[in-house]
Scaffold this active site. Structure first.
Site, PDB file in Angstrom:
ATOM      1  N   HIS A 146       0.123   7.321   8.582  1.00 46.71           N
ATOM      2  CA  HIS A 146       1.015   8.182   7.795  1.00 46.71           C
ATOM      3  C   HIS A 146       0.379   9.533   7.439  1.00 46.71           C
ATOM      4  O   HIS A 146       1.103  10.474   7.105  1.00 46.71           O
ATOM      5  CB  HIS A 146       1.388   7.489   6.486  1.00 46.71           C
ATOM      6  CG  HIS A 146       2.558   6.585   6.603  1.00 46.71           C
ATOM      7  ND1 HIS A 146       3.768   6.956   7.135  1.00 46.71           N
ATOM      8  CD2 HIS A 146       2.713   5.282   6.213  1.00 46.71           C
ATOM      9  CE1 HIS A 146       4.618   5.952   7.076  1.00 46.71           C
ATOM     10  NE2 HIS A 146       3.998   4.918   6.525  1.00 46.71           N
TER      11      HIS A 146
ATOM     12  N   GLU B 142       8.314   5.484   8.783  1.00 47.44           N
ATOM     13  CA  GLU B 142       7.889   4.086   8.788  1.00 47.44           C
ATOM     14  C   GLU B 142       7.932   3.455  10.172  1.00 47.44           C
ATOM     15  O   GLU B 142       7.100   2.614  10.502  1.00 47.44           O
ATOM     16  CB  GLU B 142       8.743   3.280   7.806  1.00 47.44           C
ATOM     17  CG  GLU B 142       8.635   3.747   6.365  1.00 47.44           C
ATOM     18  CD  GLU B 142       7.200   3.713   5.840  1.00 47.44           C
ATOM     19  OE1 GLU B 142       6.332   3.103   6.483  1.00 47.44           O
ATOM     20  OE2 GLU B 142       6.954   4.290   4.771  1.00 47.44           O
TER      21      GLU B 142
ATOM     22  N   ASN C 279      -0.297   7.934  -0.113  1.00 47.47           N
ATOM     23  CA  ASN C 279      -0.561   9.197  -0.795  1.00 47.47           C
ATOM     24  C   ASN C 279      -1.631   9.999  -0.037  1.00 47.47           C
ATOM     25  O   ASN C 279      -2.693   9.477   0.290  1.00 47.47           O
ATOM     26  CB  ASN C 279      -1.057   8.943  -2.225  1.00 47.47           C
ATOM     27  CG  ASN C 279      -0.238   7.911  -2.945  1.00 47.47           C
ATOM     28  OD1 ASN C 279       0.952   8.030  -3.124  1.00 47.47           O
ATOM     29  ND2 ASN C 279      -0.906   6.843  -3.373  1.00 47.47           N
TER      30      ASN C 279
ATOM     31  N   ALA D 268       0.862  -1.182   0.000  1.00 50.32           N
ATOM     32  CA  ALA D 268       0.000   0.000   0.000  1.00 50.32           C
ATOM     33  C   ALA D 268       0.894   1.226   0.000  1.00 50.32           C
ATOM     34  O   ALA D 268       2.084   1.149   0.300  1.00 50.32           O
ATOM     35  CB  ALA D 268      -0.918   0.005   1.224  1.00 50.32           C
TER      36      ALA D 268
ATOM     37  N   GLU E 269      -1.341   2.853   6.907  1.00 51.99           N
ATOM     38  CA  GLU E 269      -1.381   3.943   5.930  1.00 51.99           C
ATOM     39  C   GLU E 269      -2.080   5.182   6.492  1.00 51.99           C
ATOM     40  O   GLU E 269      -1.668   6.310   6.205  1.00 51.99           O
ATOM     41  CB  GLU E 269      -2.071   3.469   4.660  1.00 51.99           C
ATOM     42  CG  GLU E 269      -1.438   2.251   4.006  1.00 51.99           C
ATOM     43  CD  GLU E 269       0.052   2.406   3.785  1.00 51.99           C
ATOM     44  OE1 GLU E 269       0.775   1.421   3.985  1.00 51.99           O
ATOM     45  OE2 GLU E 269       0.499   3.513   3.438  1.00 51.99           O
TER      46      GLU E 269
END
Length: 984
Positions: free
Chosen positions: A396, A415, A360, A357, A393
């Site tokens: 992030h 990460e 964005n 994944a 994700e």
């Protein structure tokens, strides 16, 4: 970004996995959620090879194989960086895609895109050159004629120097000097083919429910692929706003980072979709998606629109992701104490995607099997995987997107933190049923301790001297050690203090970039005086963290009894291979491989976990007349060892009452004892005797740990028949367990999250019996196949739509049918593989066809996967195919010769997918069990520059460990296990 290999073990990068494990050929089909072998460690260390090598690969995508060196071999990293005299303020990007199969009639522009970008610049020094990153873009004469530069309203003419092949740059040499200003506008026109290597703006294909082949276009930019779609400042420190317009064929819909602004017909065949301007963000977060996909939608409590997109036939499979995503996003807003900064969040399930994944901003992209969830086909571990990847994700969107690293040497900022927080987010999604804080021990910590024990490891933060060293940023040290060290820091300073510091860091640097020192400073700013460090005064968090982040490795803490009332604990660096040599630049850290260590320990008879500081330069003394377990509950990033007598005491205690220690502590004992034995620091009788306590164990985690370690052991036997002694031991041990081992229990309860651990314990024990040759298990699986597949599905059916086998047993039933069947069975299953549309079921069927015992059949599969056109296997799946075939006894001994004989064939298809190619090579190297084989590999590597570039020398350490083990331990272990089995 989530690596697909990192999380392949859940079913099983960034995000990314993160972690597909090396398996013995007989223990091969059940889902084991851990990285359990050193090969898996080395594989994971390169899971994002494509991210870094492809950045500088001159001949990417060429059909002809090449053994020439790449530019990075001679070019220092500094020459590949952009100058700091010019930076972007904003981008206005227009992209037109010529995507066939919709209202657009294919012409000479078919499968291409063209664009124009207008960049507002901040010029801070006198310049005569503007430099942009660009790779494989076409700047024709007409396009250059239309390109312009205006500075303070004056047009400045320029000449273009195209250095895309060498430096991935395009230079605009100005005809006059330009002074510092913020009023500079550069407009550039460009074009290129839609890519096929899953980077930049690329095409992804699928077959719909009517059997028609359809196409979509999507982007993958991290870390250096934005330059493959648009000339730009393609480094994370160059944040700017993006206003995007996509011109796409009628019959498709476009999605981008920003929420939709307006959509209008502009030509007979095309639509123009424009999107609101994004916040300041790095180029690697830019995303565009064009398709006929459909979505399910919900809205968070704070008003964020949340959509999950998929192929139309998989729309129902997005419902879990919508529910999980909304729940997780709402939780993170509370956790970070910062509102989600965008009005919408889209997530897309893609048929072709190189990573697991990608985060964005506002448009997260996933592999289908990491986002979709169909309870008929997905076992519980796969459901958890979907939740984990979503949680990673979404983490992030704040830590990585709102605040972004300045350069890839601090990638663990992104990460490592997302790895840490994904466990919190997944617990929220599952209402605590997945017990993720406990699972951290079996997942991130387990993987990190393995990855950081090899000589080829690196510090979490390090200076990049050569361009090729960027790859060192993308591995398990970054993801899992990063998360594990942060977990240790959180435990040390207290969760509330940690969270306050994180909020301070994000608030201070929002919409900007940061370095590791900024995070440490933010934690220090909010640290109260009562948090005491190793010197007895307030903890200096920088002095504490620097040795953990800036030098490689970690300590083994060894406890020795001084007298009846006191223990002494000393530290030394733990290495899997004592003779392994790290890179010279990492070999002499100023801390001399010593650490200030927060030592958590538990005294026998007490449930309390105590903590004392061990200073880097002196031993720790613990007062106790009873046995002591170090690193109780596994919060520390270190291993624990004991004298033989102390191990005997521990084994006796855990046999008497294992539940006096937490599951994390039990897992830590299993992991540490086997790791130390494999490293030659402990006799194998200790970990093997320890395992006999599992006669009383019913919890999922210790059984997962045990099966992982036994699989690691079996793998080192290779095809030697003595490994059947190990099989018999595990089958006998499983027969004694109080855990449920009933197929009906698993089949009827796997959808109940509240029974997740109980069901998964039963499942892995059952499937381990199958993999290790327990006759009734294999027979039961073949019967399942005959009753629920053969009698109900013919070749005209899509298997996922007609198979009636419960999800937890599909992969094993299909495998056993092929393994024990004839050519007709194989051909039928292979046909179902080729026609299957669901990625998880397709994975089950791929697993099945690699269970064949016919070497010619297996080699034909490998050759099919290397076809540049017409292969039955997607490029993203080739590495998985090789991994599975390499663990099959029928082929494992011949894989090195296959590599050497078929190298040129492999180069044709795999050279463009560096991540996958590297994983293929890692799987093959993992089959080597003899010194002769290792020398043959080295001879091949030394004659083949391309093979050498792919890091074969680093992979060899895995084989060295195995060869040493076979020489030093195999006979003893075999005899000891044989005797132990008779005592069960």
């Amino acid at each position: 970004m989530t690596s697909v290999y990192r999380y392949d073990s859940f079913s099983q990068m960034g995000h990314p996995p993160p972690k597909e494990t090396k398996k013995s050929c007989q223990v091969r089909t059940f889902a084991l959620p851990i990285v359990c072998t050193l090969l898996g460690i080395v594989i994971t260390a390169f899971i994002t090879w494509h991210i870094t090598r492809a950045q500088y690969e001159k001949n990417i995508g060429n059909d002809a194989p090449t053994t020439t060196s790449s530019p990075e071999d001679a070019i220092p990293a500094s020459d590949l960086r952009l100058p700091t005299s010019v930076s972007p303020i904003s981008y206005d990007l227009v992209i037109k895609t010529y995507l066939p199969g919709y209202n657009y009639t294919a012409d000479s522009k078919n499968l291409t895109f063209e664009g124009q970008v207008t960049i507002k610049l901040n010029i801070t020094k006198s310049i005569k050159k503007i430099t942009l990153n660009s790779k494989d873009l076409n700047f024709t004469g007409e396009r250059l004629k239309k390109s312009t530069l205006y500075v303070n309203g004056e047009q400045i003419t320029f000449k273009v120097d195209d250095k895309q092949d060498t430096y991935e740059k395009i230079f605009f040499n100005l005809d006059k000097t330009v002074e510092p200003t913020t009023d500079a506008i550069l407009k550039v026109f460009f074009g290129a083919p839609l890519r096929t290597d899953m980077s930049g703006l690329y095409q992804t294909t699928y077959t719909n429910s009517q059997g028609a082949v359809k196409m979509a276009a999507v982007t993958q930019m991290e870390p250096v692929y934005a330059r493959r779609m648009v000339p730009c400042f393609d480094e994370p420190a160059y944040k700017a706003t993006w206003t995007v317009t996509v011109i796409h064929p009628k019959g498709t819909v476009a999605v981008a980072n920003g929420i939709e602004d307006k959509t209008e017909d502009i030509q007979e065949e095309f639509i123009s979709s424009s999107f609101k301007t994004t916040p300041r963000m790095s180029s690697y977060l830019l995303a565009i998606f064009i398709s006929e996909f459909e979505y399910n939608e919900a809205t968070t409590k704070s008003g964020v629109r949340f959509r999950v997109w998929s192929r139309p036939e998989e729309k129902n499979a997005t419902k879990y992701a919508v529910e999980a995503g909304v729940k997780c996003l709402e939780y993170y807003e509370q956790y970070y104490n910062i509102s989600f900064p965008l009005p919408k969040q889209d997530m897309v399930a893609l048929p072709d995607f190189s990573a697991g994944a990608m985060e964005n901003w506002g448009l997260i992209t996933y592999r289908e099997n990491a986002l979709l969830y169909d309870p008929r086909i997905y076992p519980g571990s796969q459901k958890r995987r979907v939740a984990v990847v979503i949680a990673h994700e979404l983490a992030h969107q704040w830590f990585g997107n709102l605040v972004t690293l300045k350069w890839w040497n601090d990638l663990w900022l992104n990460e490592g933190f997302a790895t840490l927080v994904e466990y919190l987010g997944t617990d929220e999604i599952s209402d605590g049923n997945f017990r993720m804080r406990e699972w951290f021990t079996m997942d991130a910590l387990w993987t990190a301790l393995g990855a950081d024990s090899v000589a080829s490891t690196h510090p979490m933060t390090f200076k990049i001297d050569k361009a090729m060293e960027v790859l060192d940023s993308f591995d398990s040290v970054t993801y899992d050690k990063g998360g594990s060290v942060l977990n240790m820091v959180r435990k040390t300073i207290g969760e509330e203090n940690f969270n306050t510091g994180i909020n301070h860091y994000l608030t201070r640097h929002q919409f900007d970039n940061a370095e590791a020192s900024d995070l440490i400073r933010a934690l220090a700013d909010k640290l109260p005086d009562n948090v005491i460090g190793p010197k007895g005064d307030k903890l200096n968090i920088s002095m504490f963290m620097d040795p953990w982040t800036k030098q490689l490795g970690y300590p083994l803490l060894k406890a020795t009894r001084m007298n009846k009332t006191h223990l002494e604990v000393t530290q030394s660096r733990f290495k899997a291979l004592q003779s392994g040599k790290e890179k010279e630049k990492y070999s002499h850290p100023i801390w001399n491989f010593k650490w200030d260590v927060p030592v958590w320990y538990q005294i026998a008879g007490s449930s309390d976990i105590e903590m004392k500081w061990m200073k880097s330069n002196e031993p720790l003394i613990i007062k106790s007349d009873k046995p002591v377990l170090l690193n109780a509950e596994s919060n520390g990033f270190y291993r624990a060892g004991y004298t033989d007598d102390m191990w005997k005491e521990i084994i006796y205690m855990i046999k008497e009452n294992h539940e006096q220690f937490s599951t994390q502590t039990r897992v830590r004992l299993i992991d540490d004892s086997f790791a130390e034995a494999r490293a030659g620091l402990l006799n194998y009788s200790v970990p093997l005797q320890l395992l006999t306590y599992l006669k009383n164990e019913k919890d999922y985690m210790p059984w997962s740990a045990t099966i992982a370690k036994i699989r690691e052991l079996v793998d080192m036997y290779g095809t030697d028949p003595e490994k059947h002694v190990v099989y018999k031991f595990m089958i006998a041990l499983a027969e004694k367990t109080p855990a449920k081992r009933d197929i009906d229990f698993v089949s009827k309860n796997y959808l109940d999250d509240k029974k997740f651990f109980e069901v998964n314990a039963a499942q892995i024990i059952l499937l381990n019996d199958c993999g290790m040759g327990e006759p009734s298990c294999g027979a039961n699986m073949v019967k399942l196949f005959n009753d629920e597949v053969n009698s109900k599905c013919d070749s005209s059916r899509i298997l996922s739509e007609c198979s009636q086998i419960a999800a937890p047993f599909r992969a094993e039933a299909y495998c056993q049918a092929v393994r024990n069947g004839n050519a007709e069975t194989f051909n039928k299953v292979f046909h179902w593989y080729k026609t299957e549309r669901n990625q998880v079921e397709k994975g089950n069927l791929m697993n099945a066809i690699t269970c064949s015992k016919d070497i010619m059949t297996l080699k034909k599969l490998l050759l099919d996967s290397m076809k540049p056109e017409g292969s039955a296997f997607r490029l993203q799946d080739v590495a998985t195919l090789f991994s599975k075939i390499c663990t099959n006894d029928a082929t494992s001994d011949s894989m090195l010769n296959f590599l050497i004989d078929r190298w040129d064939d492999m180069m044709i298809r795999l050279a463009g997918d560096h991540s996958g190619f590297h994983r293929v090579l890692s799987s093959i190297v993992g089959t080597l069990k003899t010194q002769g084989g290792l020398e043959q590999l080295r001879s091949f590597r030394n004659k083949n520059a391309k093979a050498n570039e792919l890091g074969l020398d680093k992979m060899e350490e895995t084989s060295e460990v195995t060869i040493k083990w076979r020489k030093d331990n195999q006979k003893f272990v075999t005899k000891f296990i044989e005797d132990l089995t008779n005592q069960l």
